[in-house]
Design a protein around this motif. Sequence first.
Motif, PDB file in Angstrom:
ATOM      1  N   GLU A  62       0.853  -1.099  -0.072  1.00  0.00           N
ATOM      2  CA  GLU A  62       0.183  -0.143   0.137  1.00  0.00           C
ATOM      3  C   GLU A  62       0.938   1.364   0.105  1.00  0.00           C
ATOM      4  N   LYS A 107       3.856   1.381  -1.101  1.00  0.00           N
ATOM      5  CA  LYS A 107       4.608   1.482  -2.528  1.00  0.00           C
ATOM      6  C   LYS A 107       3.630   2.368  -3.412  1.00  0.00           C
ATOM      7  N   ILE A 108       2.436   1.766  -3.419  1.00  0.00           N
ATOM      8  CA  ILE A 108       1.237   2.451  -4.461  1.00  0.00           C
ATOM      9  C   ILE A 108       1.178   3.998  -4.180  1.00  0.00           C
ATOM     10  N   ARG A 109       0.878   4.271  -2.641  1.00  0.00           N
ATOM     11  CA  ARG A 109       1.005   5.635  -2.341  1.00  0.00           C
ATOM     12  C   ARG A 109       2.097   6.342  -2.876  1.00  0.00           C
TER      13      ARG A 109
END
Length: 59
Positions: free
Chosen positions: A30, A32-34
Amino acid sequence: MRQKSGTGKAPAEQVIEDIRRATRKQYSPEEKIRILLEDLPSLRIDRTLGTYKSRRSLT
């Protein structure tokens, strides 16, 4: 006796590298996506190399 062939680093340098590796921040999927979505507007594609480069400094 023969010594093992290794990286040839001094013992102190190897210890420092091991400590840095062990204490490196681990990011969740999560997170990393942010980070990616946060940086998305400032990314540009280098079409000659097929890589992404950030326009902002990561300091």
